[in-house]
Write a protein that holds these residues in place. Sequence first.
Motif, PDB file in Angstrom:
ATOM      1  N   GLY A 109     -23.384  48.487 -12.541  1.00  0.00           N
ATOM      2  CA  GLY A 109     -22.816  49.787 -12.230  1.00  0.00           C
ATOM      3  C   GLY A 109     -23.518  50.980 -12.852  1.00  0.00           C
ATOM      4  N   CYS A 110     -24.615  50.767 -13.553  1.00  0.00           N
ATOM      5  CA  CYS A 110     -25.328  51.889 -14.155  1.00  0.00           C
ATOM      6  C   CYS A 110     -26.235  52.526 -13.102  1.00  0.00           C
ATOM      7  CB  CYS A 110     -26.146  51.442 -15.359  1.00  0.00           C
ATOM      8  SG  CYS A 110     -26.855  52.837 -16.261  1.00  0.00           S
ATOM      9  N   GLU A 111     -25.999  53.794 -12.827  1.00  0.00           N
ATOM     10  CA  GLU A 111     -26.732  54.502 -11.779  1.00  0.00           C
ATOM     11  C   GLU A 111     -27.793  55.450 -12.312  1.00  0.00           C
ATOM     12  OE1 GLU A 111     -24.233  56.200  -8.766  1.00  0.00           O
ATOM     13  OE2 GLU A 111     -22.771  54.586  -8.951  1.00  0.00           O
ATOM     14  N   SER A 112     -27.640  55.905 -13.550  1.00  0.00           N
ATOM     15  CA  SER A 112     -28.618  56.827 -14.130  1.00  0.00           C
ATOM     16  C   SER A 112     -28.447  56.851 -15.640  1.00  0.00           C
ATOM     17  CB  SER A 112     -28.446  58.242 -13.565  1.00  0.00           C
ATOM     18  OG  SER A 112     -27.175  58.767 -13.920  1.00  0.00           O
ATOM     19  N   MET A 113     -29.502  57.316 -16.308  1.00  0.00           N
ATOM     20  CA  MET A 113     -29.455  57.421 -17.768  1.00  0.00           C
ATOM     21  C   MET A 113     -30.498  58.435 -18.197  1.00  0.00           C
ATOM     22  SD  MET A 113     -31.509  56.064 -20.430  1.00  0.00           S
ATOM     23  CE  MET A 113     -31.334  55.459 -22.073  1.00  0.00           C
ATOM     24  N   ARG A 114     -30.102  59.345 -19.097  1.00  0.00           N
ATOM     25  CA  ARG A 114     -31.064  60.295 -19.641  1.00  0.00           C
ATOM     26  C   ARG A 114     -30.630  60.690 -21.048  1.00  0.00           C
ATOM     27  NH1 ARG A 114     -27.966  63.705 -16.180  1.00  0.00           N
ATOM     28  NH2 ARG A 114     -27.225  65.569 -17.270  1.00  0.00           N
ATOM     29  N   LEU A 115     -31.604  61.098 -21.837  1.00  0.00           N
ATOM     30  CA  LEU A 115     -31.348  61.578 -23.188  1.00  0.00           C
ATOM     31  C   LEU A 115     -31.793  63.029 -23.256  1.00  0.00           C
ATOM     32  CD1 LEU A 115     -30.477  60.794 -26.113  1.00  0.00           C
ATOM     33  CD2 LEU A 115     -32.924  60.439 -26.570  1.00  0.00           C
ATOM     34  N   GLU A 116     -30.930  63.884 -23.771  1.00  0.00           N
ATOM     35  CA  GLU A 116     -31.237  65.303 -23.911  1.00  0.00           C
ATOM     36  C   GLU A 116     -31.154  65.680 -25.385  1.00  0.00           C
ATOM     37  OE1 GLU A 116     -28.238  67.024 -21.405  1.00  0.00           O
ATOM     38  OE2 GLU A 116     -29.333  66.513 -19.584  1.00  0.00           O
ATOM     39  N   ARG A 117     -32.074  66.538 -25.825  1.00  0.00           N
ATOM     40  CA  ARG A 117     -32.078  66.993 -27.217  1.00  0.00           C
ATOM     41  C   ARG A 117     -31.683  68.458 -27.271  1.00  0.00           C
ATOM     42  NH1 ARG A 117     -37.212  66.819 -31.412  1.00  0.00           N
ATOM     43  NH2 ARG A 117     -36.101  67.734 -33.177  1.00  0.00           N
ATOM     44  N   SER A 118     -30.824  68.778 -28.220  1.00  0.00           N
ATOM     45  CA  SER A 118     -30.364  70.146 -28.395  1.00  0.00           C
ATOM     46  C   SER A 118     -31.489  71.047 -28.880  1.00  0.00           C
ATOM     47  CB  SER A 118     -29.216  70.185 -29.404  1.00  0.00           C
ATOM     48  OG  SER A 118     -28.821  71.519 -29.664  1.00  0.00           O
ATOM     49  N   ILE A 119     -31.542  72.235 -28.346  1.00  0.00           N
ATOM     50  CA  ILE A 119     -32.499  73.236 -28.802  1.00  0.00           C
ATOM     51  C   ILE A 119     -31.966  73.921 -30.057  1.00  0.00           C
ATOM     52  CG2 ILE A 119     -33.578  75.448 -28.202  1.00  0.00           C
ATOM     53  CD1 ILE A 119     -33.581  74.372 -25.258  1.00  0.00           C
TER      54      ILE A 119
END
Length: 99
Positions: A34-44
């Motif tokens: 069931g995993c459709e997407s994955m991303r990691l975001e870093r705070s500015i």
Amino acid sequence: MIFEIAHIQIKTGSHAAFEAAVTRAVPLFRSAQGCESMRLERSIEHADGYRLVVGWTTLEDHTVHFRGSEAFQSWRALVGEFFAAPPQVEHMNTVVVGF
């Protein structure tokens, strides 16, 4: 689709190693039920702050199937040492798409 958003604070000075560990974990998510997407975001604004955003078909795909899997244990083994505090996780539904 629902989105898991994990608010992650890591230990100062471990950015490169943490990001490399998350990169190594991508196949764990890709193969999860069931995993459709994955991303990691870093705070500015807050250099040690990250958001892991994972799209799941159902809430249970994350809370039951993934969290109860060996893949989850592998994920935590890869990244757990970098956490400055336990991640804060919430699940979201998209209610308005502007453009």
